[in-house]
Design an enzyme around this catalytic site. Structure first.
Site, PDB file in Angstrom:
ATOM      1  N   LYS A  51       0.827  -1.216   0.000  1.00  0.00           N
ATOM      2  CA  LYS A  51       0.000   0.000   0.000  1.00  0.00           C
ATOM      3  C   LYS A  51       0.855   1.257   0.000  1.00  0.00           C
ATOM      4  CE  LYS A  51      -4.344  -1.725   1.723  1.00  0.00           C
ATOM      5  NZ  LYS A  51      -5.411  -1.676   2.728  1.00  0.00           N
ATOM      6  N   LYS A  61      -4.876 -10.725  -5.291  1.00  0.00           N
ATOM      7  CA  LYS A  61      -6.071 -11.113  -4.533  1.00  0.00           C
ATOM      8  C   LYS A  61      -7.244 -10.200  -4.891  1.00  0.00           C
ATOM      9  CE  LYS A  61      -6.076  -8.448  -0.311  1.00  0.00           C
ATOM     10  NZ  LYS A  61      -6.568  -8.298   1.002  1.00  0.00           N
ATOM     11  N   LYS A  85     -11.279  -4.969  -2.345  1.00  0.00           N
ATOM     12  CA  LYS A  85     -12.260  -3.901  -2.513  1.00  0.00           C
ATOM     13  C   LYS A  85     -11.612  -2.616  -3.014  1.00  0.00           C
ATOM     14  CE  LYS A  85     -13.213  -4.132   2.319  1.00  0.00           C
ATOM     15  NZ  LYS A  85     -12.087  -3.971   3.250  1.00  0.00           N
TER      16      LYS A  85
HETATM   17  N1  AQP Z   1      -9.418 -12.020  -1.601  1.00  0.00           N
HETATM   18  C1  AQP Z   1      -9.641 -12.496  -0.383  1.00  0.00           C
HETATM   19  N2  AQP Z   1      -9.776 -13.840  -0.162  1.00  0.00           N
HETATM   20  C2  AQP Z   1     -10.017 -14.336   1.068  1.00  0.00           C
HETATM   21  N3  AQP Z   1     -10.156 -13.550   2.166  1.00  0.00           N
HETATM   22  C3  AQP Z   1     -10.039 -12.216   2.004  1.00  0.00           C
HETATM   23  N4  AQP Z   1     -10.116 -11.175   2.872  1.00  0.00           N
HETATM   24  C4  AQP Z   1      -9.917 -10.013   2.194  1.00  0.00           C
HETATM   25  N5  AQP Z   1      -9.712 -10.261   0.899  1.00  0.00           N
HETATM   26  C5  AQP Z   1      -9.770 -11.617   0.743  1.00  0.00           C
HETATM   27  C6  AQP Z   1     -10.388 -11.316   4.298  1.00  0.00           C
HETATM   28  O1  AQP Z   1     -11.486 -10.457   4.620  1.00  0.00           O
HETATM   29  C7  AQP Z   1     -11.314  -9.994   5.957  1.00  0.00           C
HETATM   30  C8  AQP Z   1     -11.520  -8.520   6.031  1.00  0.00           C
HETATM   31  O2  AQP Z   1     -10.543  -7.841   5.301  1.00  0.00           O
HETATM   32  P1  AQP Z   1     -10.355  -6.279   5.528  1.00  0.00           P
HETATM   33  O3  AQP Z   1     -11.439  -5.528   4.919  1.00  0.00           O
HETATM   34  O4  AQP Z   1     -10.176  -5.977   6.950  1.00  0.00           O
HETATM   35  O5  AQP Z   1      -8.981  -5.954   4.852  1.00  0.00           O
HETATM   36  P2  AQP Z   1      -8.205  -6.573   3.673  1.00  0.00           P
HETATM   37  O6  AQP Z   1      -7.740  -7.929   4.034  1.00  0.00           O
HETATM   38  O7  AQP Z   1      -7.139  -5.595   3.333  1.00  0.00           O
HETATM   39  O8  AQP Z   1      -9.307  -6.698   2.517  1.00  0.00           O
HETATM   40  P3  AQP Z   1      -9.385  -5.994   1.116  1.00  0.00           P
HETATM   41  O9  AQP Z   1     -10.681  -6.340   0.484  1.00  0.00           O
HETATM   42  O10 AQP Z   1      -8.161  -6.295   0.303  1.00  0.00           O
HETATM   43  O11 AQP Z   1      -9.418  -4.475   1.491  1.00  0.00           O
HETATM   44  P4  AQP Z   1      -8.525  -3.303   0.995  1.00  0.00           P
HETATM   45  O12 AQP Z   1      -8.659  -3.360  -0.488  1.00  0.00           O
HETATM   46  O13 AQP Z   1      -9.154  -2.105   1.635  1.00  0.00           O
HETATM   47  O14 AQP Z   1      -7.129  -3.595   1.457  1.00  0.00           O
HETATM   48  C9  AQP Z   1      -9.935 -10.450   6.424  1.00  0.00           C
HETATM   49  O15 AQP Z   1     -10.084 -11.602   7.233  1.00  0.00           O
HETATM   50  C10 AQP Z   1      -9.232 -10.791   5.143  1.00  0.00           C
HETATM   51  O16 AQP Z   1      -8.246 -11.785   5.332  1.00  0.00           O
END
Ligand code: AQP
Length: 339
Positions: A117, A200, A203
Site C-alpha cells: 500500500k 487477490k 475492494k
Molecule cells: N481475496 C480475499 N480472499 C479471502 N479472504 C479475504 N479477505 C480479504 N480479501 C480476501 C479477508 O477479509 C477480511 C476482512 O478484510 P479487511 O477488509 O479488513 O482488509 P483486507 O484484508 O485488506 O481486505 P481488502 O478487500 O483487500 O481491502 P482493501 O482493499 O481495503 O485492502 C480479512 O479476514 C481478510 O483476510
C-alpha cells in the site's frame, strides 16, 4: 505453569469500501459458525483501521453500517455475538499506543501490506498505515482473544500479534497475553481477482470487474463471471492439472467454496469442457448463494438507526471486557491508577 484463557473468537473487517466475495468467503461467512460453541464471539467493524488511508466522512459512516449489515446478513446474531464498531471502544486505541512502545519499527516496515500500500510512496503515507498491525494486535489482545478467523492475507499481521504478545509477556515477566491462534481454513482463504489470477480480490482494486461486490445484483454477478479472465484450454479432471493456470484455478476454487464440494469432486463433471460450459454453471451458483445475502443486507440497511443501536449496545458489552484488560496492562507497565 502456563496461563489458561477463556476461548474467545475475535475478527474485524474494514469499512473501506464495498465488501467483496473474497471478504465473504475468506472471512464473513465463517463467523456465524463460531456462535453457539464454547467460544465467545466478538466481531468488529474496524473504522480506525479504515482511516489509515483517506476516507470521505459520509462514505465512512455509510460503509460502517454496510459492513455491520453484512455481518448480520451472513448470520452474525448481535444477541449471541458482540458486534460493534472499533472507534466506540476507546481501549483499542489506548492499547495500540502501549503496543507501539513494545513492537519494533523494523517489524512494521517488513509487513507486505505496508509495502504494497505504501509502495514507492512510503515516505508520504500516514503514520497510521505503518502502525496498522499494532492496532490490530490491540484489537485482538484487548479481549484476550484466543482465536482469529481471517483470510490468508492477514497471516503476517497475526504473526506480528503473536510477537507483540510474546515480547510483552517476556519483557514484563508475565503471561498476561495469550498467544493467539489464527484460523485460516477452507477452500477460499485467498480468492483472487477475476482479471488477474496473481492478485487477490480486493475492494480497493481500481477495476470493478476484478471483484464481485456483496451489493452486486444477479445480472452484474453473471456478467462479471462471464467476462472473468480465463484461458482457452479445456478443464482437467483434477486440480493437479490447474497448477499453472491461476485464473482457471481461482474460478474452480470459488465454485468449490460456494457449493461446499471439493474441487476434485467438481472437476470430473466438467472434464474436457471449456469455460463456455463452466462459467454459466458458476454464475448460476454464485447468484443463488449471493443474492439472498444482498437482499438481507438491503433490508437491514433500510433501518440505519437500528444498526447504530446494535453497534452502541455491542460497544458497551465489548468495553466491559476490554476495560479491565487494558487497565491490567497499564498496571503491569507501572502506571499509577488512583481512581
Ligand atoms: N481475496 C480475499 N480472499 C479471502 N479472504 C479475504 N479477505 C480479504 N480479501 C480476501 C479477508 O477479509 C477480511 C476482512 O478484510 P479487511 O477488509 O479488513 O482488509 P483486507 O484484508 O485488506 O481486505 P481488502 O478487500 O483487500 O481491502 P482493501 O482493499 O481495503 O485492502 C480479512 O479476514 C481478510 O483476510
Amino acid at each position: 505453569m502456563s496461563a489458561t484463557f477463556k476461548p474467545r473468537v475475535f475478527s474485524g473487517i474494514q469499512p473501506s469500501g464495498g465488501l467483496t466475495l473474497g471478504n465473504y468467503l475468506g472471512a464473513l461467512r465463517r463467523f456465524a459458525g463460531f456462535q453457539g460453541t464454547d467460544r465467545e464471539t466478538i466481531y468488529c467493524v474496524v473504522d480506525l483501521h479504515a482511516i489509515t488511508v483517506w476516507q470521505d466522512p459520509e462514505k465512512l459512516r455509510h460503509n460502517t453500517r454496510e459492513v455491520a449489515a453484512a455481518f448480520m446478513a451472513s448470520g452474525v446474531d448481535p444477541r449471541q455475538s458482540i458486534l460493534f464498531n472499533q472507534s466506540q471502544v476507546a481501549q483499542h486505541a489506548e492499547l495500540a499506543w502501549l503496543f507501539n512502545c513494545v513492537a519494533r519499527l523494523g517489524w512494521m516496515e517488513r509487513m507486505t501490506q505496508f509495502k504494497d500500500k505504501g509502495g514507492a510512496n512510503a515516505e508520504r503515507v500516514s503514520l497510521g498505515l505503518l502502525a496498522y498491525p499494532s492496532l490490530m494486535a490491540a484489537d485482538i489482545l484487548a479481549y484476550h482473544a484466543t482465536h482469529v478467523p481471517v483470510g490468508e492475507d492477514q497471516k503476517q499481521h497475526l504473526e506480528l500479534t503473536r510477537d507483540v504478545a510474546a515480547k510483552f509477556n517476556h519483557d514484563y515477566g508475565t503471561e498476561f497475553f495469550p498467544i493467539t491462534e489464527p484460523l485460516i481454513e477452507g477452500t477460499a482463504t485467498r480468492v483472487m481477482s477475476l482479471r488477474d489470477g496473481s492478485k487477490k480480490m480486493s475492494k480497493s482494486d481500481p477495476s470493478d470487474a476484478s471483484r464481485i461486490n456483496l451489493t452486486d445484483d444477479a445480472d452484474q454477478i453473471a456478467q462479471k463471471i462471464r467476462k472473468a479472465r480465463t484461458d482457452a484450454d479445456p478443464l482437467p479432471g483434477s486440480m493437479d492439472g490447474l497448477k499453472d493456470r491461476p485464473e482457471a484455478r481461482n474460478l474452480v476454487n470459488i465454485y468449490a467454496a460456494l457449493s461446499g464440494e471439493t474441487a476434485d469432486r467438481i472437476l470430473p463433471r466438467f472434464e474436457g469442457q471449456g469455460f463456455g460450459a463452466f462459467k454459466p454453471a458458476l454464475a448460476e451458483l454464485a447468484v443463488s448463494v449471493m443474492t439472498p445475502i444482498t437482499a438481507e443486507m438491503n433490508r437491514i440497511m433500510a433501518d440505519p438507526a437500528e444498526i447504530d443501536r446494535i453497534l452502541g449496545d455491542g460497544a458497551e458489552r465489548a468495553a466491559a471486557i476490554a476495560r479491565p484488560i487494558v487497565e491490567g496492562t497499564k498496571e503491569i507497565m507501572g502506571m499509577i491508577r488512583s481512581r
